[in-house]
Design a protein around this motif. Sequence first.
Motif, PDB file in Angstrom:
ATOM      1  N   VAL A   1       0.692  -1.240  -0.050  1.00 21.75           N
ATOM      2  CA  VAL A   1       0.176  -0.146  -0.036  1.00 21.75           C
ATOM      3  C   VAL A   1       0.892   1.440   0.084  1.00 21.75           C
ATOM      4  N   LYS A   2       1.859   1.398   0.812  1.00 22.28           N
ATOM      5  CA  LYS A   2       2.749   2.473   0.898  1.00 22.28           C
ATOM      6  C   LYS A   2       3.517   2.606  -0.175  1.00 22.28           C
ATOM      7  N   VAL A   3       4.062   1.536  -1.033  1.00 20.32           N
ATOM      8  CA  VAL A   3       4.732   1.556  -2.166  1.00 20.32           C
ATOM      9  C   VAL A   3       4.169   2.351  -3.471  1.00 20.32           C
ATOM     10  N   PHE A   4       2.745   2.116  -3.411  1.00 19.32           N
ATOM     11  CA  PHE A   4       2.170   2.563  -4.660  1.00 19.32           C
ATOM     12  C   PHE A   4       1.000   3.882  -4.097  1.00 19.32           C
ATOM     13  N   GLN A   5       1.360   4.238  -2.673  1.00 14.65           N
ATOM     14  CA  GLN A   5       0.794   5.444  -2.082  1.00 14.65           C
ATOM     15  C   GLN A   5      -0.578   5.361  -2.044  1.00 14.65           C
ATOM     16  N   GLN A   6      -1.127   4.410  -1.716  1.00 15.04           N
ATOM     17  CA  GLN A   6      -2.656   4.222  -1.872  1.00 15.04           C
ATOM     18  C   GLN A   6      -3.008   4.350  -0.038  1.00 15.04           C
ATOM     19  N   THR A   7      -4.333   4.288  -0.085  1.00 13.21           N
ATOM     20  CA  THR A   7      -4.793   4.363   1.375  1.00 13.21           C
ATOM     21  C   THR A   7      -5.774   3.183   1.528  1.00 13.21           C
ATOM     22  N   VAL A   8      -6.425   3.373   3.009  1.00 14.87           N
ATOM     23  CA  VAL A   8      -7.035   2.361   3.294  1.00 14.87           C
ATOM     24  C   VAL A   8      -8.005   1.748   2.242  1.00 14.87           C
ATOM     25  N   TYR A   9      -8.839   2.734   1.695  1.00 17.31           N
ATOM     26  CA  TYR A   9      -9.594   2.289   0.546  1.00 17.31           C
ATOM     27  C   TYR A   9      -9.266   1.694  -0.773  1.00 17.31           C
ATOM     28  N   SER A  10      -8.103   1.392  -0.615  1.00 17.69           N
ATOM     29  CA  SER A  10      -7.286   0.709  -1.867  1.00 17.69           C
ATOM     30  C   SER A  10      -7.276  -0.786  -1.340  1.00 17.69           C
ATOM     31  N   PHE A  11      -7.571  -1.125  -0.158  1.00 22.25           N
ATOM     32  CA  PHE A  11      -7.736  -2.516   0.197  1.00 22.25           C
ATOM     33  C   PHE A  11      -9.347  -2.943   0.828  1.00 22.25           C
ATOM     34  N   LYS A  12     -10.143  -2.869  -0.232  1.00 20.82           N
ATOM     35  CA  LYS A  12     -11.684  -3.044  -0.369  1.00 20.82           C
ATOM     36  C   LYS A  12     -12.147  -3.970   0.760  1.00 20.82           C
ATOM     37  N   ALA A  13     -11.617  -5.139   0.998  1.00 19.10           N
ATOM     38  CA  ALA A  13     -12.216  -5.964   1.877  1.00 19.10           C
ATOM     39  C   ALA A  13     -12.049  -5.269   3.537  1.00 19.10           C
ATOM     40  N   PHE A  14     -11.092  -4.880   3.661  1.00 14.42           N
ATOM     41  CA  PHE A  14     -10.876  -4.095   5.032  1.00 14.42           C
ATOM     42  C   PHE A  14     -11.921  -3.011   5.235  1.00 14.42           C
ATOM     43  N   HIS A  15     -11.985  -2.213   4.003  1.00 15.65           N
ATOM     44  CA  HIS A  15     -12.819  -0.976   4.099  1.00 15.65           C
ATOM     45  C   HIS A  15     -14.246  -1.477   4.030  1.00 15.65           C
ATOM     46  N   ASP A  16     -14.745  -2.423   3.518  1.00 17.68           N
ATOM     47  CA  ASP A  16     -15.949  -3.017   3.660  1.00 17.68           C
ATOM     48  C   ASP A  16     -16.456  -3.731   4.692  1.00 17.68           C
ATOM     49  N   ALA A  17     -15.300  -4.501   5.536  1.00 16.96           N
ATOM     50  CA  ALA A  17     -15.590  -4.845   6.730  1.00 16.96           C
ATOM     51  C   ALA A  17     -15.865  -3.735   7.905  1.00 16.96           C
ATOM     52  N   ILE A  18     -15.042  -2.701   7.641  1.00 16.60           N
ATOM     53  CA  ILE A  18     -15.291  -1.646   8.577  1.00 16.60           C
ATOM     54  C   ILE A  18     -16.728  -0.992   8.413  1.00 16.60           C
ATOM     55  N   GLN A  19     -17.235  -0.594   7.022  1.00 15.21           N
ATOM     56  CA  GLN A  19     -18.327  -0.037   6.825  1.00 15.21           C
ATOM     57  C   GLN A  19     -19.491  -0.978   7.130  1.00 15.21           C
ATOM     58  N   GLU A  20     -19.343  -2.515   7.081  1.00  9.32           N
ATOM     59  CA  GLU A  20     -20.585  -3.324   7.317  1.00  9.32           C
ATOM     60  C   GLU A  20     -20.730  -3.067   8.817  1.00  9.32           C
ATOM     61  N   PHE A  21     -19.630  -3.264   9.707  1.00  9.52           N
ATOM     62  CA  PHE A  21     -19.708  -3.275  11.093  1.00  9.52           C
ATOM     63  C   PHE A  21     -20.584  -1.679  11.307  1.00  9.52           C
ATOM     64  N   THR A  22     -20.012  -0.742  10.831  1.00 12.20           N
ATOM     65  CA  THR A  22     -20.630   0.553  11.154  1.00 12.20           C
ATOM     66  C   THR A  22     -22.106   0.920  10.807  1.00 12.20           C
ATOM     67  N   VAL A  23     -22.342   0.457   9.669  1.00 11.69           N
ATOM     68  CA  VAL A  23     -23.690   0.237   9.355  1.00 11.69           C
ATOM     69  C   VAL A  23     -24.556  -0.668  10.090  1.00 11.69           C
ATOM     70  N   LEU A  24     -24.138  -1.622  10.512  1.00  6.85           N
ATOM     71  CA  LEU A  24     -24.856  -2.756  11.362  1.00  6.85           C
ATOM     72  C   LEU A  24     -25.156  -1.925  12.769  1.00  6.85           C
ATOM     73  N   ALA A  25     -24.194  -1.384  13.318  1.00  4.65           N
ATOM     74  CA  ALA A  25     -24.328  -1.064  14.789  1.00  4.65           C
ATOM     75  C   ALA A  25     -25.228   0.446  14.623  1.00  4.65           C
ATOM     76  N   GLN A  26     -25.015   1.221  13.709  1.00  4.20           N
ATOM     77  CA  GLN A  26     -25.896   2.515  13.393  1.00  4.20           C
ATOM     78  C   GLN A  26     -27.406   1.960  13.338  1.00  4.20           C
ATOM     79  N   GLU A  27     -27.600   1.079  12.499  1.00  5.97           N
ATOM     80  CA  GLU A  27     -29.015   0.945  12.090  1.00  5.97           C
ATOM     81  C   GLU A  27     -29.531   0.221  13.582  1.00  5.97           C
TER      82      GLU A  27
END
Length: 631
Positions: free
Chosen positions: A246-272
């Motif tokens: 990720v650092k070599v290609f100057q990417q962010t957490v959004y470049s790792f879709k699985a991790f980003h999606d897992a965080i988003q899923e947890f956030t939506v689940l808790a908020q709902e």
Amino acid sequence: MSTEASTTGAVSARAVSHEDRRAPEKQRAPEKHRGPVAQLLDFAGKRKALTYVGCVLSAVSMLVGFAPYVCIWLVARDLLAVAPDWGAALGIAAYGWWALGFSVLSILLYFVGLMCTHLSAFRCASNIRKRATERLMRASLGYFDTHASGALRRMVDGCAAETEGLLAHKLPDTAGSIAMVVGMLVLFFVFDWRLGLACLASVIISILCMMKMMGGRGMDFMMKYQESLVRMNKTGTEYVRGIPVVKVFQQTVYSFKAFHDAIQEFTVLAQEYAVKWCQVPQSLSLSAINGVAVFLVPLIILLAPGESDFGTFLANVAFYAIFSAIIPTAMTRVMFISDALQTSQAAMAQVGAVLAAPVPAPPAAPEAPRDNSVVFDNVTFTYEGGEQPALEQVSFEVPAGATVALVGPSGGGKTTAASLVPRFWDADAGSVRVGGVDVRCIDPHDLMDRVAFVFQANRLFKQSVLDNVRAARPDATREEAMAALEAAQCADIVEKLPDGMDTVVGTGGVYLSGGEVQRLMIARAILKDAPIVVLDEATAFADPENEARIQAAFKRLAVSATGERRTVLMIAHRLSTVVNADRIVVLDGGRVAEQGAHADLLAAGGLYARMWADYEQAASWKISSASSEVR
């Protein structure tokens, strides 16, 4: 094959004692007809009784804690009885001392109760970790291909930690909460049942609200919550391992879709759950239990004019006014009861999943292989959840002492075929035979002793080089380990390390390249001295210099300490490494496309010939320095 599988494969045959090998399975999958708390308590063994003792003491502590409120009522009664001559109330000092004594006794009982539950909880958490680890040590190695290390760590260590908190705190608090509610309901009707009903109204409203929040939807949420935590742990571990990329290609957490999606899923689940399901009931519940005066004051105003014994009525009012303050605490504790049940159910489900990990069944009458040959006879295998077979009617033979290479396009089934030899998985149809005996009829430990592995991706333990190599045979001497290192072309690695073989890898700035790690893995395989060797893309990440050394190490690995040729099943994409193999098996789409010697396959003009032509074209590819054109 995953890193987890390769690491475990190196030590699993040695890690279980001989007593464990003979012992029957002691820990079965949890019984579904029993409650989750009862199942968890089974892990505490003899200390389970301490949990019951602790819960009883917690309940008694809570009931004793009501005594000071009764003492307050007695003080108010005596003072109102002699009003305005307050000095005539001579016994109120004694009530004060009794209140202090009961308060101290309640604290002591609760403290002793927690000591008991903690002793039981520690034993329970320890046994969960031990039994889960023991199960994983006996589990089929293929299990680690489908269960990432991050998820397993969360399932074992995370659930054990939650269980420890559940049994040490939540369970005794639950017992105390039940006692508190029962005692509170009794006291509501001891002095004045009419005022008690007014207080009870707020309790009923709160319970109805909690039933709304913690009902079927709440249980579903807790299960999804635990599953979401496991996914975040798994993808988080993978993301951390991939940070250099990720650092070599100057990417962010959004470049790792699985991790980003897992965080988003947890956030939506808790908020709902919090906003859509709990917001209104929780607000109403808090308003009811903290606003008991709304029910109590109007009733007091209504009843006061008709009271004949106004002094006693005022004492009762004082009692309920003070005692009603305990209602929010009691109802919060009731909410924790539901939370404890949900936590225990989710934790038991996770632990049960690990304890249900598939373990290769040892044969009732083990057979000993006659030699070191390997035969695939119409083998068909489909991964769990897969729609298409990974292997379909695959047949080929690796004679004892021969070297057979598996080649073919990616996804053709090469690694799957190699993993069936040591029973990472069992074939769905057909048979894999070693020495003329179906691998399912060979004692699993005998089979593992016969096979050595070198995979394309390996991870060293954070131990010394000596210990890493001796993982295959812990009883080996330093001289034997050094001989294996030299045979694997690792002498230059040992020489450059500050403490030689005793250098701990991964600390003090000591790190090895991928090719160097591969050579250490070959040294481990040489030291094991197994008659059958499985090589899976062992030169995939090696640079030209390391590849040359690895090829030299392969030649040494193919010959045992006694000079006999080992049976070698190798997988390779670099076709130059399999030219001298005794037989080449070409797998395509899970089937054997063709097999034979290198020259024969080239003459046949089939898939292998086309792959060879592509390989030669790729090998001759270069950039011209004069014209900067690709040739």
